[in-house]
Design an enzyme around this catalytic site. Structure first.
Site, PDB file in Angstrom:
ATOM      1  N   CYS A 125       5.899  -0.281   7.588  1.00  0.00           N
ATOM      2  CA  CYS A 125       5.547   0.917   6.819  1.00  0.00           C
ATOM      3  C   CYS A 125       6.764   1.345   6.012  1.00  0.00           C
ATOM      4  O   CYS A 125       7.875   1.380   6.540  1.00  0.00           O
ATOM      5  CB  CYS A 125       5.116   2.040   7.767  1.00  0.00           C
ATOM      6  SG  CYS A 125       4.640   3.556   6.904  1.00  0.00           S
ATOM      7  N   LEU A 126       6.546   1.667   4.755  1.00  0.00           N
ATOM      8  CA  LEU A 126       7.661   2.087   3.898  1.00  0.00           C
ATOM      9  C   LEU A 126       8.281   3.392   4.402  1.00  0.00           C
ATOM     10  O   LEU A 126       9.431   3.686   4.087  1.00  0.00           O
ATOM     11  CB  LEU A 126       7.189   2.239   2.449  1.00  0.00           C
ATOM     12  CG  LEU A 126       6.723   0.929   1.772  1.00  0.00           C
ATOM     13  CD1 LEU A 126       6.089   1.217   0.422  1.00  0.00           C
ATOM     14  CD2 LEU A 126       7.882  -0.048   1.619  1.00  0.00           C
ATOM     15  N   HIS A 181      -4.417   1.417   7.823  1.00  0.00           N
ATOM     16  CA  HIS A 181      -3.039   1.922   7.897  1.00  0.00           C
ATOM     17  C   HIS A 181      -2.878   3.104   6.922  1.00  0.00           C
ATOM     18  O   HIS A 181      -2.308   4.142   7.275  1.00  0.00           O
ATOM     19  CB  HIS A 181      -2.077   0.775   7.558  1.00  0.00           C
ATOM     20  CG  HIS A 181      -0.633   1.159   7.418  1.00  0.00           C
ATOM     21  ND1 HIS A 181       0.340   0.708   8.275  1.00  0.00           N
ATOM     22  CD2 HIS A 181       0.014   1.932   6.502  1.00  0.00           C
ATOM     23  CE1 HIS A 181       1.512   1.202   7.906  1.00  0.00           C
ATOM     24  NE2 HIS A 181       1.349   1.944   6.824  1.00  0.00           N
ATOM     25  N   GLU A 182      -3.407   2.942   5.704  1.00  0.00           N
ATOM     26  CA  GLU A 182      -3.284   4.002   4.691  1.00  0.00           C
ATOM     27  C   GLU A 182      -4.132   5.227   5.044  1.00  0.00           C
ATOM     28  O   GLU A 182      -3.697   6.363   4.858  1.00  0.00           O
ATOM     29  CB  GLU A 182      -3.682   3.480   3.305  1.00  0.00           C
ATOM     30  CG  GLU A 182      -2.882   2.282   2.788  1.00  0.00           C
ATOM     31  CD  GLU A 182      -1.391   2.424   2.883  1.00  0.00           C
ATOM     32  OE1 GLU A 182      -0.895   3.552   2.949  1.00  0.00           O
ATOM     33  OE2 GLU A 182      -0.709   1.384   2.927  1.00  0.00           O
ATOM     34  N   GLY A 217       0.838  -1.188   0.000  1.00  0.00           N
ATOM     35  CA  GLY A 217       0.000   0.000   0.000  1.00  0.00           C
ATOM     36  C   GLY A 217       0.874   1.238   0.000  1.00  0.00           C
ATOM     37  O   GLY A 217       2.054   1.172   0.361  1.00  0.00           O
ATOM     38  N   HIS A 228      -2.382   7.446   7.326  1.00  0.00           N
ATOM     39  CA  HIS A 228      -1.401   8.330   6.663  1.00  0.00           C
ATOM     40  C   HIS A 228      -2.059   9.635   6.219  1.00  0.00           C
ATOM     41  O   HIS A 228      -1.447  10.699   6.286  1.00  0.00           O
ATOM     42  CB  HIS A 228      -0.805   7.643   5.423  1.00  0.00           C
ATOM     43  CG  HIS A 228       0.341   6.734   5.710  1.00  0.00           C
ATOM     44  ND1 HIS A 228       1.512   7.160   6.296  1.00  0.00           N
ATOM     45  CD2 HIS A 228       0.524   5.404   5.468  1.00  0.00           C
ATOM     46  CE1 HIS A 228       2.349   6.140   6.398  1.00  0.00           C
ATOM     47  NE2 HIS A 228       1.773   5.054   5.912  1.00  0.00           N
ATOM     48  N   GLN A 279       3.209   9.913   1.341  1.00  0.00           N
ATOM     49  CA  GLN A 279       4.510   9.237   1.470  1.00  0.00           C
ATOM     50  C   GLN A 279       5.474   9.629   0.347  1.00  0.00           C
ATOM     51  O   GLN A 279       6.679   9.413   0.469  1.00  0.00           O
ATOM     52  CB  GLN A 279       4.331   7.714   1.521  1.00  0.00           C
ATOM     53  CG  GLN A 279       3.617   7.244   2.795  1.00  0.00           C
ATOM     54  CD  GLN A 279       3.430   5.745   2.828  1.00  0.00           C
ATOM     55  OE1 GLN A 279       2.479   5.235   2.259  1.00  0.00           O
ATOM     56  NE2 GLN A 279       4.330   5.026   3.461  1.00  0.00           N
TER      57      GLN A 279
END
Ligand code: GNR
Ligand code: NI
Length: 174
Positions: free
Chosen positions: A94-95, A136-137, A46, A140, A51
């Protein structure tokens, strides 16, 4: 299509609240294409626009395991309409918080309303990993990271380590 740089903690950009998209046009579709490229390249499931530094309420996801059978999903202005009371625990990463993983509890099922790649209104009932990933997204888009759910001690430790050496090669479970 293009691969963009993923912003990592600590960085104030990740704490910005993203703005709703007014219309899903060429610019938004180009952004979604770039986000998907960037996500695949980083082996993520995702990615939220913030990000890569763009504060728009846009998310791309692909939770399919089979590399040959890609299943990209696009969410513009996603909104959670309903959350199941039962929880589901998943080891999240998480990236934007590279190499750190932690078990996080989130509602097991959720109902999400959004616009798709073509700007059409859609509804989805997500469960398990899909539900976890969407939430999670969505976090963000509000400037929230999964480490915000950890103890202050663990969170501080992670941010401190990330700021010291931005690219730790090892996998750290907290
Ligand atoms: O690639 C990712 N994996 C993942 C694993 C468990 C829960 C959430 C995620 S999302 C993450 C990519 C990312 O940082 N998205 O914002
Ligand atoms: Ni993330």
């Amino acid at each position: 299509m293009a691969i963009k740089t993923i912003i990592t903690e600590p960085n104030k950009i990740l704490r910005q609240k993203s703005r709703p998209v007014e219309t899903v046009g060429e610019e938004e579709r180009k952004l979604m294409d770039d986000m998907l490229d960037t996500m695949y390249q980083a082996n993520g499931i995702g990615l939220a626009a913030i990000q890569i530094g763009i504060a728009k309420r846009i998310i791309v996801m692909d939770i399919s395991k089979d590399e040959k059978k890609k299943n990209p999903m696009y969410f513009v202005n996603p909104k959670i309409k309903n959350k199941h009371s039962e929880n589901f625990t998943y080891e999240e990463g998480c990236l934007s918080v590279p190499n750190y993983f932690a078990e996080i509890d989130r509602p097991k099922k959720c109902e999400v309303e959004y616009l798709d790649y073509n700007g059409q209104k859609q509804m989805l009932i997500a469960e398990g990993l899909l539900s976890t990933c969407i939430q999670h997204e969505l976090d963000h888009l509000e400037g929230i990271l999964f480490i915000d759910y950890l103890s202050k001690l663990k969170k501080t430790m992670i941010i401190k380590k990330l700021s010291k050496h931005k690219d730790r090669p090892d996998r750290i479970i907290v």
